[in-house]
Design an enzyme around this catalytic site. Structure first.
Site, PDB file in Angstrom:
ATOM      1  N   PRO A  90       0.816  -1.217   0.000  1.00 40.76           N
ATOM      2  CA  PRO A  90       0.000   0.000   0.000  1.00 40.76           C
ATOM      3  C   PRO A  90       0.845   1.260   0.000  1.00 40.76           C
ATOM      4  CG  PRO A  90      -0.949  -1.611   1.473  1.00 40.76           C
ATOM      5  CD  PRO A  90       0.361  -2.193   0.998  1.00 40.76           C
ATOM      6  N   CYS A  91       0.422   2.235  -0.817  1.00 42.78           N
ATOM      7  CA  CYS A  91       1.287   3.391  -1.072  1.00 42.78           C
ATOM      8  C   CYS A  91       0.800   4.682  -0.433  1.00 42.78           C
ATOM      9  CB  CYS A  91       1.423   3.603  -2.585  1.00 42.78           C
ATOM     10  SG  CYS A  91      -0.147   4.003  -3.413  1.00 42.78           S
TER      11      CYS A  91
END
Length: 413
Positions: A90-91
Protein backbone atom coordinates in the site's frame (compact mmCIF):
# COMPACT_ATOMS: atom_id res chain seq x y z
CA UNK A 1 10.81 -30.94 -7.32
CA UNK A 2 7.74 -30.09 -9.39
CA UNK A 3 8.11 -30.13 -13.16
CA UNK A 4 7.70 -26.81 -14.90
CA UNK A 5 4.74 -26.01 -17.12
CA UNK A 6 5.69 -25.44 -20.75
CA UNK A 7 4.22 -23.08 -23.31
CA UNK A 8 3.53 -24.19 -26.88
CA UNK A 9 7.02 -23.19 -28.02
CA UNK A 10 8.42 -25.64 -25.44
CA UNK A 11 9.68 -22.81 -23.26
CA UNK A 12 9.24 -22.75 -19.51
CA UNK A 13 6.30 -20.80 -18.16
CA UNK A 14 7.75 -18.95 -15.12
CA UNK A 15 5.62 -19.03 -11.97
CA UNK A 16 4.46 -15.83 -10.28
CA UNK A 17 3.13 -15.16 -6.78
CA UNK A 18 1.40 -11.78 -6.36
CA UNK A 19 1.41 -10.03 -2.95
CA UNK A 20 -0.91 -7.06 -2.33
CA UNK A 21 -2.42 -8.17 -5.64
CA UNK A 22 -5.42 -5.85 -5.93
CA UNK A 23 -7.57 -6.72 -8.92
CA UNK A 24 -4.55 -8.20 -10.71
CA UNK A 25 -3.17 -5.55 -13.08
CA UNK A 26 0.46 -6.52 -12.56
CA UNK A 27 -0.38 -10.24 -12.63
CA UNK A 28 -2.19 -9.80 -15.94
CA UNK A 29 0.86 -8.14 -17.44
CA UNK A 30 3.09 -11.01 -16.32
CA UNK A 31 0.57 -13.58 -17.55
CA UNK A 32 0.48 -11.95 -20.97
CA UNK A 33 4.29 -12.01 -21.01
CA UNK A 34 4.21 -15.80 -20.64
CA UNK A 35 3.93 -16.52 -16.91
CA UNK A 36 1.77 -18.81 -14.83
CA UNK A 37 0.03 -16.93 -12.01
CA UNK A 38 0.03 -19.07 -8.87
CA UNK A 39 -2.30 -16.79 -6.92
CA UNK A 40 -2.73 -13.44 -5.22
CA UNK A 41 -2.91 -12.19 -1.63
CA UNK A 42 -4.95 -9.14 -0.64
CA UNK A 43 -7.13 -7.89 2.21
CA UNK A 44 -9.78 -6.34 -0.07
CA UNK A 45 -12.65 -8.80 -0.69
CA UNK A 46 -13.65 -7.03 -3.93
CA UNK A 47 -10.09 -7.33 -5.21
CA UNK A 48 -9.87 -11.03 -4.37
CA UNK A 49 -13.27 -11.77 -5.93
CA UNK A 50 -12.20 -9.96 -9.10
CA UNK A 51 -8.82 -11.71 -9.08
CA UNK A 52 -10.44 -15.16 -8.76
CA UNK A 53 -12.81 -14.42 -11.62
CA UNK A 54 -10.09 -13.26 -14.01
CA UNK A 55 -7.44 -15.83 -13.04
CA UNK A 56 -9.57 -18.97 -12.71
CA UNK A 57 -6.68 -21.40 -13.15
CA UNK A 58 -4.56 -20.22 -10.21
CA UNK A 59 -3.21 -22.96 -7.97
CA UNK A 60 -3.99 -20.83 -4.91
CA UNK A 61 -7.53 -19.58 -4.33
CA UNK A 62 -7.04 -17.66 -1.11
CA UNK A 63 -9.74 -15.82 0.82
CA UNK A 64 -9.29 -12.09 1.54
CA UNK A 65 -6.84 -11.77 4.41
CA UNK A 66 -4.38 -9.41 6.04
CA UNK A 67 -0.88 -10.42 4.95
CA UNK A 68 0.39 -9.33 8.37
CA UNK A 69 -1.22 -12.48 9.80
CA UNK A 70 0.04 -14.76 7.04
CA UNK A 71 3.29 -16.71 7.01
CA UNK A 72 4.87 -17.82 3.72
CA UNK A 73 4.74 -21.47 4.78
CA UNK A 74 0.97 -21.15 5.32
CA UNK A 75 0.55 -21.35 1.54
CA UNK A 76 0.23 -24.61 -0.33
CA UNK A 77 3.49 -23.94 -2.18
CA UNK A 78 6.92 -25.49 -1.87
CA UNK A 79 9.73 -23.16 -0.87
CA UNK A 80 11.31 -23.36 -4.35
CA UNK A 81 8.10 -23.15 -6.38
CA UNK A 82 8.08 -19.40 -7.12
CA UNK A 83 10.16 -17.97 -9.98
CA UNK A 84 9.02 -14.34 -9.67
CA UNK A 85 7.56 -12.57 -6.64
CA UNK A 86 5.59 -9.42 -7.49
CA UNK A 87 3.61 -6.91 -5.49
CA UNK A 88 2.83 -3.35 -4.56
CA UNK A 89 2.63 -2.67 -0.80
CA UNK A 90 0.00 0.00 0.00
CA UNK A 91 1.29 3.39 -1.07
CA UNK A 92 -0.86 5.91 0.83
CA UNK A 93 1.90 6.64 3.34
CA UNK A 94 4.41 7.23 0.53
CA UNK A 95 2.29 9.39 -1.78
CA UNK A 96 2.19 13.18 -1.62
CA UNK A 97 -1.61 13.15 -1.33
CA UNK A 98 -1.64 10.45 1.33
CA UNK A 99 0.98 12.17 3.49
CA UNK A 100 -0.85 15.48 3.25
CA UNK A 101 -4.13 13.86 4.27
CA UNK A 102 -2.57 12.10 7.26
CA UNK A 103 -0.93 15.27 8.51
CA UNK A 104 -4.19 17.20 8.13
CA UNK A 105 -5.77 14.63 10.45
CA UNK A 106 -2.96 15.07 12.97
CA UNK A 107 -1.45 11.63 12.37
CA UNK A 108 2.28 10.92 12.53
CA UNK A 109 3.28 9.62 9.13
CA UNK A 110 6.49 7.95 10.28
CA UNK A 111 4.69 5.77 12.85
CA UNK A 112 2.03 4.46 10.47
CA UNK A 113 2.38 0.63 10.29
CA UNK A 114 1.72 0.73 6.54
CA UNK A 115 5.21 2.19 6.16
CA UNK A 116 6.58 -1.26 6.95
CA UNK A 117 4.35 -3.62 4.97
CA UNK A 118 7.20 -3.96 2.49
CA UNK A 119 8.88 -6.12 5.15
CA UNK A 120 6.25 -8.81 4.52
CA UNK A 121 7.45 -8.77 0.92
CA UNK A 122 11.03 -9.28 2.19
CA UNK A 123 9.84 -12.10 4.44
CA UNK A 124 8.32 -13.89 1.43
CA UNK A 125 11.55 -13.36 -0.51
CA UNK A 126 13.49 -14.98 2.32
CA UNK A 127 11.23 -18.04 2.27
CA UNK A 128 10.72 -18.62 -1.48
CA UNK A 129 14.05 -17.20 -2.68
CA UNK A 130 12.74 -16.54 -6.20
CA UNK A 131 15.23 -15.68 -8.97
CA UNK A 132 13.45 -12.35 -9.58
CA UNK A 133 11.14 -9.98 -7.77
CA UNK A 134 9.31 -6.84 -8.87
CA UNK A 135 7.96 -4.32 -6.38
CA UNK A 136 5.86 -1.36 -7.52
CA UNK A 137 5.00 1.88 -5.71
CA UNK A 138 4.41 5.61 -6.12
CA UNK A 139 7.23 7.58 -7.73
CA UNK A 140 7.46 9.94 -4.73
CA UNK A 141 8.80 7.09 -2.57
CA UNK A 142 12.31 7.77 -3.93
CA UNK A 143 12.26 11.11 -2.08
CA UNK A 144 11.40 9.58 1.30
CA UNK A 145 14.01 8.77 3.96
CA UNK A 146 12.67 5.23 4.19
CA UNK A 147 13.53 4.48 0.54
CA UNK A 148 17.19 3.67 1.22
CA UNK A 149 16.15 1.38 4.07
CA UNK A 150 13.74 -0.43 1.77
CA UNK A 151 16.46 -0.94 -0.84
CA UNK A 152 18.91 -2.20 1.78
CA UNK A 153 16.47 -4.73 3.23
CA UNK A 154 15.43 -5.92 -0.23
CA UNK A 155 19.08 -6.47 -1.06
CA UNK A 156 20.35 -8.01 2.19
CA UNK A 157 17.19 -9.12 4.02
CA UNK A 158 15.73 -8.11 7.37
CA UNK A 159 18.48 -7.37 9.94
CA UNK A 160 17.75 -10.39 12.16
CA UNK A 161 17.41 -12.92 9.31
CA UNK A 162 20.27 -12.15 6.95
CA UNK A 163 22.02 -15.50 7.33
CA UNK A 164 19.35 -17.31 5.32
CA UNK A 165 18.63 -14.50 2.87
CA UNK A 166 19.87 -15.13 -0.70
CA UNK A 167 20.69 -11.49 -1.49
CA UNK A 168 19.49 -9.56 -4.52
CA UNK A 169 21.04 -7.19 -7.01
CA UNK A 170 18.70 -4.21 -7.13
CA UNK A 171 17.57 -2.09 -10.07
CA UNK A 172 15.04 0.70 -9.68
CA UNK A 173 13.53 3.26 -12.00
CA UNK A 174 10.50 5.53 -12.38
CA UNK A 175 8.60 4.71 -15.55
CA UNK A 176 5.83 6.65 -17.30
CA UNK A 177 2.97 4.44 -18.43
CA UNK A 178 2.29 6.42 -21.61
CA UNK A 179 5.80 5.49 -22.83
CA UNK A 180 4.70 1.85 -22.97
CA UNK A 181 1.40 1.96 -24.81
CA UNK A 182 -0.88 2.98 -21.92
CA UNK A 183 -3.14 5.99 -22.64
CA UNK A 184 -2.27 7.61 -19.32
CA UNK A 185 0.57 9.78 -18.02
CA UNK A 186 1.19 7.76 -14.88
CA UNK A 187 4.56 7.73 -13.12
CA UNK A 188 5.33 4.66 -11.03
CA UNK A 189 8.41 3.35 -9.27
CA UNK A 190 9.55 -0.19 -10.03
CA UNK A 191 12.18 -2.05 -8.00
CA UNK A 192 13.52 -5.20 -9.63
CA UNK A 193 15.71 -7.69 -7.79
CA UNK A 194 17.86 -10.50 -9.23
CA UNK A 195 19.17 -13.25 -6.97
CA UNK A 196 22.90 -12.67 -6.55
CA UNK A 197 23.96 -16.30 -6.86
CA UNK A 198 22.38 -16.70 -10.31
CA UNK A 199 23.88 -15.55 -13.59
CA UNK A 200 20.83 -13.54 -14.65
CA UNK A 201 20.48 -10.00 -15.96
CA UNK A 202 17.88 -7.28 -16.20
CA UNK A 203 17.49 -3.95 -17.97
CA UNK A 204 14.41 -1.78 -17.82
CA UNK A 205 12.55 -1.66 -21.16
CA UNK A 206 13.13 1.33 -23.38
CA UNK A 207 10.15 3.63 -24.10
CA UNK A 208 8.23 2.71 -27.22
CA UNK A 209 9.18 4.73 -30.29
CA UNK A 210 5.67 5.74 -31.24
CA UNK A 211 3.18 8.44 -30.42
CA UNK A 212 1.40 7.97 -27.09
CA UNK A 213 -2.11 6.52 -27.21
CA UNK A 214 -4.76 9.19 -26.66
CA UNK A 215 -7.98 9.08 -24.67
CA UNK A 216 -9.97 9.11 -27.91
CA UNK A 217 -8.00 6.20 -29.34
CA UNK A 218 -8.73 4.30 -26.13
CA UNK A 219 -12.48 4.79 -25.68
CA UNK A 220 -14.19 6.19 -28.82
CA UNK A 221 -15.70 2.80 -29.75
CA UNK A 222 -17.76 2.58 -26.55
CA UNK A 223 -21.41 3.61 -26.69
CA UNK A 224 -22.57 6.94 -25.30
CA UNK A 225 -24.02 7.00 -21.79
CA UNK A 226 -26.40 9.36 -20.05
CA UNK A 227 -25.47 9.87 -16.42
CA UNK A 228 -28.27 8.86 -14.04
CA UNK A 229 -30.01 11.81 -12.38
CA UNK A 230 -28.88 12.75 -8.88
CA UNK A 231 -30.97 15.25 -6.85
CA UNK A 232 -29.09 18.38 -5.82
CA UNK A 233 -29.29 17.74 -2.08
CA UNK A 234 -28.47 14.06 -2.27
CA UNK A 235 -25.34 12.86 -0.44
CA UNK A 236 -25.29 9.48 -2.14
CA UNK A 237 -23.29 8.52 -5.20
CA UNK A 238 -26.47 7.74 -7.10
CA UNK A 239 -28.89 4.89 -7.68
CA UNK A 240 -27.72 1.32 -8.12
CA UNK A 241 -27.07 0.52 -11.75
CA UNK A 242 -27.32 -2.94 -13.22
CA UNK A 243 -24.05 -3.90 -14.87
CA UNK A 244 -25.09 -5.57 -18.11
CA UNK A 245 -23.16 -6.24 -21.30
CA UNK A 246 -23.44 -3.30 -23.67
CA UNK A 247 -22.81 -3.40 -27.41
CA UNK A 248 -19.96 -1.46 -28.98
CA UNK A 249 -20.68 1.80 -30.76
CA UNK A 250 -18.41 1.08 -33.72
CA UNK A 251 -15.90 -1.42 -34.97
CA UNK A 252 -12.41 -0.83 -33.53
CA UNK A 253 -11.19 2.58 -34.65
CA UNK A 254 -7.57 2.25 -33.50
CA UNK A 255 -4.96 -0.44 -32.95
CA UNK A 256 -5.37 0.10 -29.22
CA UNK A 257 -9.08 -0.66 -29.38
CA UNK A 258 -8.33 -3.82 -31.36
CA UNK A 259 -5.91 -4.86 -28.63
CA UNK A 260 -8.42 -4.15 -25.86
CA UNK A 261 -11.14 -6.17 -27.60
CA UNK A 262 -8.95 -9.09 -28.58
CA UNK A 263 -5.88 -8.84 -26.40
CA UNK A 264 -5.35 -12.60 -26.30
CA UNK A 265 -5.08 -13.60 -29.96
CA UNK A 266 -6.80 -16.97 -29.49
CA UNK A 267 -9.89 -15.33 -27.98
CA UNK A 268 -12.75 -14.28 -30.26
CA UNK A 269 -13.60 -10.61 -30.29
CA UNK A 270 -16.32 -10.01 -27.66
CA UNK A 271 -19.84 -9.02 -28.77
CA UNK A 272 -20.12 -6.46 -26.01
CA UNK A 273 -18.50 -5.11 -22.90
CA UNK A 274 -19.19 -5.20 -19.16
CA UNK A 275 -18.54 -2.48 -16.53
CA UNK A 276 -19.61 0.34 -18.87
CA UNK A 277 -21.51 2.25 -16.17
CA UNK A 278 -20.90 5.75 -14.82
CA UNK A 279 -21.73 7.80 -11.77
CA UNK A 280 -24.88 9.83 -11.23
CA UNK A 281 -24.66 13.62 -11.53
CA UNK A 282 -26.87 16.47 -10.43
CA UNK A 283 -28.06 19.10 -12.96
CA UNK A 284 -25.59 21.78 -11.84
CA UNK A 285 -22.64 19.44 -12.31
CA UNK A 286 -23.80 18.59 -15.83
CA UNK A 287 -24.15 22.29 -16.69
CA UNK A 288 -20.59 22.86 -15.44
CA UNK A 289 -19.29 19.94 -17.47
CA UNK A 290 -20.81 21.43 -20.61
CA UNK A 291 -19.00 24.72 -20.00
CA UNK A 292 -15.55 23.11 -19.87
CA UNK A 293 -13.41 22.60 -22.94
CA UNK A 294 -11.16 19.57 -23.25
CA UNK A 295 -8.36 19.84 -20.68
CA UNK A 296 -10.38 22.48 -18.81
CA UNK A 297 -10.64 22.49 -15.02
CA UNK A 298 -12.68 23.99 -12.22
CA UNK A 299 -11.05 27.42 -12.17
CA UNK A 300 -11.95 27.85 -15.85
CA UNK A 301 -15.60 28.17 -14.83
CA UNK A 302 -17.15 31.59 -14.15
CA UNK A 303 -17.01 32.43 -10.45
CA UNK A 304 -20.80 32.35 -10.30
CA UNK A 305 -20.68 28.62 -11.13
CA UNK A 306 -18.07 27.66 -8.53
CA UNK A 307 -19.91 25.95 -5.69
CA UNK A 308 -16.69 24.84 -3.99
CA UNK A 309 -13.71 26.83 -2.70
CA UNK A 310 -11.64 27.31 -5.82
CA UNK A 311 -8.44 28.05 -3.87
CA UNK A 312 -8.57 24.50 -2.46
CA UNK A 313 -10.46 22.65 -5.19
CA UNK A 314 -8.90 24.25 -8.27
CA UNK A 315 -9.19 20.93 -10.12
CA UNK A 316 -12.52 19.77 -8.67
CA UNK A 317 -13.69 19.34 -12.26
CA UNK A 318 -11.32 18.35 -15.07
CA UNK A 319 -12.36 17.38 -18.57
CA UNK A 320 -10.11 14.84 -20.24
CA UNK A 321 -8.48 15.70 -23.58
CA UNK A 322 -9.50 13.65 -26.61
CA UNK A 323 -6.21 13.75 -28.52
CA UNK A 324 -3.80 13.26 -25.60
CA UNK A 325 -3.27 10.62 -22.90
CA UNK A 326 -5.21 10.90 -19.65
CA UNK A 327 -3.63 12.21 -16.47
CA UNK A 328 -3.13 9.75 -13.61
CA UNK A 329 -6.14 7.74 -12.48
CA UNK A 330 -6.32 7.35 -8.70
CA UNK A 331 -8.35 5.40 -6.16
CA UNK A 332 -10.12 8.67 -5.31
CA UNK A 333 -12.46 7.75 -8.15
CA UNK A 334 -14.37 5.70 -5.57
CA UNK A 335 -15.36 9.05 -3.97
CA UNK A 336 -16.16 10.88 -7.19
CA UNK A 337 -14.95 11.02 -10.78
CA UNK A 338 -15.22 14.76 -11.27
CA UNK A 339 -11.52 14.97 -12.21
CA UNK A 340 -12.20 12.59 -15.11
CA UNK A 341 -14.98 14.13 -17.18
CA UNK A 342 -15.52 12.48 -20.54
CA UNK A 343 -13.88 14.52 -23.33
CA UNK A 344 -17.07 14.89 -25.42
CA UNK A 345 -19.96 13.68 -23.25
CA UNK A 346 -21.25 15.64 -20.25
CA UNK A 347 -20.58 13.01 -17.59
CA UNK A 348 -17.65 11.47 -15.78
CA UNK A 349 -16.04 8.40 -17.29
CA UNK A 350 -17.43 4.90 -16.85
CA UNK A 351 -15.66 2.04 -15.11
CA UNK A 352 -14.87 0.45 -18.48
CA UNK A 353 -13.47 3.72 -19.83
CA UNK A 354 -11.27 4.00 -16.74
CA UNK A 355 -10.19 0.39 -17.24
CA UNK A 356 -9.31 1.12 -20.88
CA UNK A 357 -7.20 4.08 -19.73
CA UNK A 358 -5.36 1.67 -17.40
CA UNK A 359 -4.95 -0.80 -20.32
CA UNK A 360 -7.22 -3.52 -18.91
CA UNK A 361 -8.64 -5.50 -21.86
CA UNK A 362 -12.39 -5.83 -22.22
CA UNK A 363 -12.44 -9.49 -21.20
CA UNK A 364 -11.16 -8.45 -17.73
CA UNK A 365 -14.34 -7.86 -15.70
CA UNK A 366 -14.38 -6.12 -12.32
CA UNK A 367 -16.69 -7.89 -9.87
CA UNK A 368 -17.67 -5.32 -7.24
CA UNK A 369 -20.09 -2.47 -6.57
CA UNK A 370 -19.47 0.44 -8.94
CA UNK A 371 -17.63 2.66 -6.42
CA UNK A 372 -15.33 -0.24 -5.52
CA UNK A 373 -14.72 -0.96 -9.19
CA UNK A 374 -13.35 2.56 -9.55
CA UNK A 375 -11.15 2.01 -6.50
CA UNK A 376 -9.76 -1.24 -7.95
CA UNK A 377 -9.02 0.39 -11.31
CA UNK A 378 -7.36 3.43 -9.73
CA UNK A 379 -5.12 1.29 -7.51
CA UNK A 380 -3.99 -0.99 -10.32
CA UNK A 381 -0.70 -1.31 -12.14
CA UNK A 382 -1.43 -0.84 -15.87
CA UNK A 383 -1.16 -4.33 -17.38
CA UNK A 384 0.68 -3.10 -20.50
CA UNK A 385 3.31 -1.41 -18.32
CA UNK A 386 3.69 -4.57 -16.22
CA UNK A 387 3.99 -6.64 -19.38
CA UNK A 388 6.83 -4.44 -20.67
CA UNK A 389 8.76 -5.06 -17.44
CA UNK A 390 7.89 -8.76 -17.37
CA UNK A 391 9.12 -9.63 -20.87
CA UNK A 392 12.89 -9.30 -20.23
CA UNK A 393 12.49 -11.16 -16.91
CA UNK A 394 10.58 -14.01 -18.55
CA UNK A 395 13.25 -14.25 -21.23
CA UNK A 396 15.98 -14.54 -18.59
CA UNK A 397 14.18 -17.30 -16.67
CA UNK A 398 13.47 -19.23 -19.87
CA UNK A 399 17.10 -18.93 -21.01
CA UNK A 400 18.24 -20.22 -17.62
CA UNK A 401 16.14 -23.36 -17.97
CA UNK A 402 17.32 -23.86 -21.54
CA UNK A 403 20.98 -23.70 -20.48
CA UNK A 404 20.37 -25.79 -17.35
CA UNK A 405 18.11 -28.61 -18.61
CA UNK A 406 18.84 -30.65 -15.51
CA UNK A 407 17.11 -28.04 -13.35
CA UNK A 408 13.37 -28.46 -13.05
CA UNK A 409 13.02 -25.61 -10.58
CA UNK A 410 15.48 -22.91 -9.64
CA UNK A 411 16.86 -23.32 -6.13
CA UNK A 412 19.80 -21.97 -4.19
CA UNK A 413 23.04 -23.29 -5.67
Amino acid sequence: MPAKNLVSSNKVKPTVLDLFCGAGGMALGFQNAGCEILGGIDLNPHAIRTHHQNFPNCKLKLKPQDIINLKPNDLNLKSDEVDILIGGPPCQVYSVVGIGKMRSLGKIVESDPRNFLYRKFVEFLDFYKPPFFVMENVDSLVKRKIFLTILEELEFGLPRKRKSYPGYRIHHNVLIASDYGVPQIRKRLFIVGIRKDLDLEFQFPQPFKRKPVSVGEAISDLISLTAPYLPLKSKSSGLHQEDTKKPYLTRPESNYQKKMRKEITKMPEPDGVMNHICRSHNPLDIICFAMLSQGGKYTDLPESMRRYRWDIFDDKYKRLPYNKPSWTLTAHMQKDCLAYIHPVQNRSISVREAARLQSFPDHFVFNAPMTRMFELVGNSVPPLLAEAIAKPIVKQVQMYYETHPEVKQLSLL
